[in-house]
Design an enzyme around this catalytic site. Structure first.
Site, PDB file in Angstrom:
ATOM      1  N   HIS A   1      -0.589 -12.995  -1.586  1.00 18.73           N
ATOM      2  CA  HIS A   1      -1.836 -13.539  -1.035  1.00 18.73           C
ATOM      3  C   HIS A   1      -1.688 -14.978  -0.550  1.00 18.73           C
ATOM      4  O   HIS A   1      -2.674 -15.626  -0.240  1.00 18.73           O
ATOM      5  CB  HIS A   1      -2.975 -13.399  -2.053  1.00 18.73           C
ATOM      6  CG  HIS A   1      -3.393 -11.971  -2.254  1.00 18.73           C
ATOM      7  ND1 HIS A   1      -4.214 -11.555  -3.259  1.00 18.73           N
ATOM      8  CD2 HIS A   1      -3.091 -10.853  -1.526  1.00 18.73           C
ATOM      9  CE1 HIS A   1      -4.408 -10.243  -3.160  1.00 18.73           C
ATOM     10  NE2 HIS A   1      -3.731  -9.795  -2.121  1.00 18.73           N
TER      11      HIS A   1
ATOM     12  N   ASN B   1      -8.384   0.303   4.599  1.00 24.86           N
ATOM     13  CA  ASN B   1      -7.448   0.132   5.717  1.00 24.86           C
ATOM     14  C   ASN B   1      -7.814  -1.092   6.557  1.00 24.86           C
ATOM     15  O   ASN B   1      -7.148  -1.397   7.528  1.00 24.86           O
ATOM     16  CB  ASN B   1      -7.486   1.360   6.629  1.00 24.86           C
ATOM     17  CG  ASN B   1      -8.876   1.564   7.202  1.00 24.86           C
ATOM     18  OD1 ASN B   1      -9.778   0.775   6.956  1.00 24.86           O
ATOM     19  ND2 ASN B   1      -9.040   2.607   7.973  1.00 24.86           N
TER      20      ASN B   1
ATOM     21  N   GLY C   1       4.519   6.469  -4.123  1.00 19.74           N
ATOM     22  CA  GLY C   1       5.790   5.763  -4.011  1.00 19.74           C
ATOM     23  C   GLY C   1       6.015   5.289  -2.588  1.00 19.74           C
ATOM     24  O   GLY C   1       5.234   5.592  -1.671  1.00 19.74           O
TER      25      GLY C   1
ATOM     26  N   ASP D   1       4.352 -19.750   0.850  1.00 19.31           N
ATOM     27  CA  ASP D   1       4.583 -20.878  -0.071  1.00 19.31           C
ATOM     28  C   ASP D   1       3.792 -20.643  -1.350  1.00 19.31           C
ATOM     29  O   ASP D   1       3.199 -19.580  -1.533  1.00 19.31           O
ATOM     30  CB  ASP D   1       4.192 -22.200   0.614  1.00 19.31           C
ATOM     31  CG  ASP D   1       2.733 -22.211   1.057  1.00 19.31           C
ATOM     32  OD1 ASP D   1       1.944 -21.380   0.574  1.00 19.31           O
ATOM     33  OD2 ASP D   1       2.378 -23.066   1.893  1.00 19.31           O
TER      34      ASP D   1
ATOM     35  N   HIS E   1       0.832  -1.203   0.000  1.00 20.64           N
ATOM     36  CA  HIS E   1       0.000   0.000   0.000  1.00 20.64           C
ATOM     37  C   HIS E   1       0.867   1.253   0.000  1.00 20.64           C
ATOM     38  O   HIS E   1       0.567   2.229  -0.685  1.00 20.64           O
ATOM     39  CB  HIS E   1      -0.930   0.019   1.219  1.00 20.64           C
ATOM     40  CG  HIS E   1      -2.129  -0.865   1.053  1.00 20.64           C
ATOM     41  ND1 HIS E   1      -3.311  -0.646   1.720  1.00 20.64           N
ATOM     42  CD2 HIS E   1      -2.327  -1.966   0.300  1.00 20.64           C
ATOM     43  CE1 HIS E   1      -4.195  -1.576   1.375  1.00 20.64           C
ATOM     44  NE2 HIS E   1      -3.618  -2.390   0.529  1.00 20.64           N
ATOM     45  N   ASP E   2       1.939   1.222   0.773  1.00 16.73           N
ATOM     46  CA  ASP E   2       2.822   2.384   0.818  1.00 16.73           C
ATOM     47  C   ASP E   2       3.357   2.689  -0.577  1.00 16.73           C
ATOM     48  O   ASP E   2       3.286   3.829  -1.044  1.00 16.73           O
ATOM     49  CB  ASP E   2       3.979   2.125   1.790  1.00 16.73           C
ATOM     50  CG  ASP E   2       4.785   3.390   2.034  1.00 16.73           C
ATOM     51  OD1 ASP E   2       4.203   4.492   1.932  1.00 16.73           O
ATOM     52  OD2 ASP E   2       5.999   3.289   2.326  1.00 16.73           O
TER      53      ASP E   2
HETATM   54  C1  HEM Z   1      -2.977  -7.135  -7.389  1.00 15.40           C
HETATM   55  C2  HEM Z   1      -3.734  -6.300  -6.717  1.00 15.40           C
HETATM   56  C3  HEM Z   1      -4.146  -6.542  -5.303  1.00 15.40           C
HETATM   57  C4  HEM Z   1      -5.414  -6.464  -4.836  1.00 15.40           C
HETATM   58  C5  HEM Z   1      -6.651  -6.099  -5.608  1.00 15.40           C
HETATM   59  C6  HEM Z   1      -5.368  -6.815  -3.431  1.00 15.40           C
HETATM   60  C7  HEM Z   1      -6.455  -6.824  -2.591  1.00 15.40           C
HETATM   61  C8  HEM Z   1      -6.449  -7.295  -1.302  1.00 15.40           C
HETATM   62  C9  HEM Z   1      -7.603  -7.367  -0.440  1.00 15.40           C
HETATM   63  C10 HEM Z   1      -9.000  -6.909  -0.812  1.00 15.40           C
HETATM   64  C11 HEM Z   1      -7.217  -7.929   0.728  1.00 15.40           C
HETATM   65  C12 HEM Z   1      -8.091  -8.263   1.915  1.00 15.40           C
HETATM   66  C13 HEM Z   1      -8.372  -7.071   2.796  1.00 15.40           C
HETATM   67  C14 HEM Z   1      -9.374  -7.438   3.848  1.00 15.40           C
HETATM   68  O1  HEM Z   1     -10.518  -7.672   3.498  1.00 15.40           O
HETATM   69  O2  HEM Z   1      -9.020  -7.529   5.018  1.00 15.40           O
HETATM   70  C15 HEM Z   1      -5.810  -8.199   0.616  1.00 15.40           C
HETATM   71  C16 HEM Z   1      -5.051  -8.761   1.595  1.00 15.40           C
HETATM   72  C17 HEM Z   1      -3.695  -8.941   1.508  1.00 15.40           C
HETATM   73  N1  HEM Z   1      -2.885  -8.549   0.463  1.00 15.40           N
HETATM   74 FE1  HEM Z   1      -3.490  -7.911  -1.342  1.00 15.40          FE
HETATM   75  N2  HEM Z   1      -4.076  -7.084  -3.089  1.00 15.40           N
HETATM   76  C18 HEM Z   1      -3.301  -6.943  -4.200  1.00 15.40           C
HETATM   77  C19 HEM Z   1      -1.946  -7.078  -4.276  1.00 15.40           C
HETATM   78  C20 HEM Z   1      -1.145  -7.401  -3.197  1.00 15.40           C
HETATM   79  C21 HEM Z   1       0.288  -7.342  -3.202  1.00 15.40           C
HETATM   80  C22 HEM Z   1       1.141  -6.855  -4.369  1.00 15.40           C
HETATM   81  C23 HEM Z   1       0.697  -7.772  -1.981  1.00 15.40           C
HETATM   82  C24 HEM Z   1       2.110  -7.896  -1.459  1.00 15.40           C
HETATM   83  C25 HEM Z   1       3.135  -8.252  -2.199  1.00 15.40           C
HETATM   84  C26 HEM Z   1      -0.474  -8.089  -1.226  1.00 15.40           C
HETATM   85  C27 HEM Z   1      -0.475  -8.613   0.037  1.00 15.40           C
HETATM   86  C28 HEM Z   1      -1.601  -8.877   0.784  1.00 15.40           C
HETATM   87  C29 HEM Z   1      -1.570  -9.532   2.077  1.00 15.40           C
HETATM   88  C30 HEM Z   1      -0.343 -10.091   2.762  1.00 15.40           C
HETATM   89  C31 HEM Z   1      -2.884  -9.558   2.538  1.00 15.40           C
HETATM   90  C32 HEM Z   1      -3.370 -10.117   3.875  1.00 15.40           C
HETATM   91  C33 HEM Z   1      -3.316  -9.005   4.899  1.00 15.40           C
HETATM   92  C34 HEM Z   1      -3.527  -9.460   6.338  1.00 15.40           C
HETATM   93  O3  HEM Z   1      -3.918 -10.596   6.603  1.00 15.40           O
HETATM   94  O4  HEM Z   1      -3.266  -8.638   7.237  1.00 15.40           O
HETATM   95  N3  HEM Z   1      -1.577  -7.838  -1.980  1.00 15.40           N
HETATM   96  N4  HEM Z   1      -5.370  -7.801  -0.625  1.00 15.40           N
HETATM   97  C1  LIG Z   2     -10.614   2.719   8.534  1.00 14.26           C
HETATM   98  O1  LIG Z   2     -11.256   3.733   7.800  1.00 14.26           O
HETATM   99  C2  LIG Z   2     -12.556   4.053   8.264  1.00 14.26           C
HETATM  100  C3  LIG Z   2     -13.130   5.085   7.321  1.00 14.26           C
HETATM  101  O2  LIG Z   2     -13.237   4.562   6.038  1.00 14.26           O
HETATM  102  C4  LIG Z   2     -12.449   4.584   9.701  1.00 14.26           C
HETATM  103  O3  LIG Z   2     -13.742   4.851  10.208  1.00 14.26           O
HETATM  104  C5  LIG Z   2     -11.768   3.528  10.587  1.00 14.26           C
HETATM  105  O4  LIG Z   2     -11.534   4.054  11.855  1.00 14.26           O
HETATM  106  C6  LIG Z   2     -10.426   3.100   9.988  1.00 14.26           C
HETATM  107  N1  LIG Z   2      -9.889   1.988  10.748  1.00 14.26           N
HETATM  108  C7  LIG Z   2      -8.645   1.971  11.205  1.00 14.26           C
HETATM  109  C8  LIG Z   2      -8.235   0.724  11.910  1.00 14.26           C
HETATM  110  O5  LIG Z   2      -7.865   2.874  11.041  1.00 14.26           O
END
Ligand code: HEM
Ligand SMILES: *[C@@H]1O[C@H](CO)[C@@H](O)[C@H](O)[C@H]1NC(C)=O
Ligand SMILES: *[C@@H]1O[C@H](CO)[C@@H](O)[C@H](O)[C@H]1NC(C)=O
Length: 318
Positions: A190, A93, A71, A250, A65-66
């Site tokens: 993922h 977030n 950038g 993995d 995200h960062d």
């Molecule tokens: C290709 C486009 C991408 C999309 C559309 C996407 C979207 C998402 C979404 C929707 C989630 C779940 C958020 C939630 O509901 O809690 C997620 C989780 C995650 N994404 Fe992606 N992502 C993308 C690319 C990436 C990339 C490039 C990385 C890192 C190299 C990444 C690493 C992760 C990880 C590790 C999680 C799990 C986070 C957690 O369990 O705390 N994603 N992503």
């Molecule tokens: C995530 O964003 C929402 C607004 O879209 C905010 O209300 C919430 O506090 C945020 N959560 C965290 C963990 O920062």
């Protein structure tokens, strides 16, 4: 002196004091100014992972995200101030957490070399360290990123959506100099973590005019997701792990993708072109092909720089 003159002076000061390329990243960036930085960060990160197996997923996603917004400049780490709502408090977030690990690593580094190591670098190093801790590849991280002063919740709209199709994903990645191959490799992130129902709800209820469930989803997998995420009355933090081994880095993600058991349309979309589909099959059959490609693409993503200062505290601009 005009703005250009200022830039030239700044650059020559950087070259003079750090003997690195102006605005460039390098492996030895802190060798003279903070040689202990990497070891300190690794130590803090490894301890945090031992205490909480969710930390790797959190920090890997945080770095992604960062880098995708302004950038890799630590903008994701800034707190909202006054009228300004920061990225942190913006819509996607929901799964970002474990900011405390970065804040604490930075604090430890500040004790030894105050004002030298950027928060963006701390996060880039931590993202590498968590992948290693989860059983994934090691890569050398170039350093010298600068921290930005701006973080806007509205800019999280620039992140790719889980509902994106292939052309939308490719556009999002290519705008940042990343290729279709990078998209396939980095989506392998993922392999770690968890997703809330809201991120894939559209695929399992009222998908389109003719289907309740996305027809590209494996039917029994869709059924199990519907049980976890009913259309109404779902538990507040309900959701699914990203793959069947969510704390291990993995290639299971790709194996499940081929079985049409991945959570997002954006995952499924990787099968929609022959070039990316063949990479999915390659990564599903070779752990090494995946981890080599992942490390290479992480280095590319990590090199998207922005920012202009070395923040003293990661949650606040100087
Ligand atoms: C290709 C486009 C991408 C999309 C559309 C996407 C979207 C998402 C979404 C929707 C989630 C779940 C958020 C939630 O509901 O809690 C997620 C989780 C995650 N994404 Fe992606 N992502 C993308 C690319 C990436 C990339 C490039 C990385 C890192 C190299 C990444 C690493 C992760 C990880 C590790 C999680 C799990 C986070 C957690 O369990 O705390 N994603 N992503
Ligand atoms: C995530 O964003 C929402 C607004 O879209 C905010 O209300 C919430 O506090 C945020 N959560 C965290 C963990 O920062
Ligand atoms: C992808 O989505 C965009 C936006 O909804 C749409 O314009 C485009 O036609 C879609 N592309 C494909 C190949 O489905």
């Amino acid at each position: 002196m005009g703005a250009m003159g200022g830039v030239v002076v700044l650059c020559s000061v950087v070259i003079f004091s750090l003997s690195s390329l102006c605005h460039g990243l390098s492996l030895n960036y802190y060798d003279k100014t903070c040689p202990q930085a990497e070891a300190i960060i690794t130590n803090v990160v490894n301890k945090a992972v031992k205490a909480d197996k969710k930390v790797p997923a959190a920090l890997l996603r945080m770095h992604f995200h960062d880098c995708f917004i302004r950038g890799c400049d630590g903008s994701v780490l800034l707190n909202s101030v006054g009228q300004n709502t920061a990225e942190k408090d913006g819509p996607p977030n929901i799964s970002l957490h474990a900011y405390y690990v970065i804040d604490s690593a930075k604090k430890q580094v500040e004790k030894v070399c105050p004002g030298v190591v950027s928060c963006a670098d701390v996060l880039a190093l931590a993202a590498r360290d968590v992948v290693v801790q989860a059983g994934g590849p090691y890569w050398q991280v170039s350093k010298g990123r600068l921290d930005g002063r701006i973080s806007r919740a509205s800019e999280t709209r620039q992140l790719p959506s889980p509902a994106f199709n292939f052309s939308q994903l490719l556009q999002s990645f290519s705008q940042r100099g990343l290729s279709g191959a990078d998209l396939v490799a980095l989506s392998g992130g993922h392999t770690l973590g968890f997703s809330h129902c809201s991120s894939f709800q559209n695929r399992i209820h009222n998908f389109d005019a003719t289907h309740d469930v996305d027809p590209t989803l494996n039917p029994s997998f869709a059924e199990s997701l519907k049980n976890i995420c009913p259309a109404v009355n779902k538990a507040k933090n309900a959701g699914s792990n990203m793959d069947t081994s969510p704390a291990t880095f993995d290639n299971t993600y790709y194996k499940l993708l081929i079985q049409r058991k991945s959570l997002f349309s954006s995952d499924q979309a990787l099968l929609s072109t022959s070039e990316t589909k063949s990479l999915v099959y390659k990564f599903a059959s070779s752990h090494k092909a995946f981890t080599d490609a992942f490390a290479k693409s992480m280095i590319k993503m990590s090199s998207l720089t922005g920012g202009q200062e070395v923040r003293l505290k990661c949650s606040e601009a100087n």
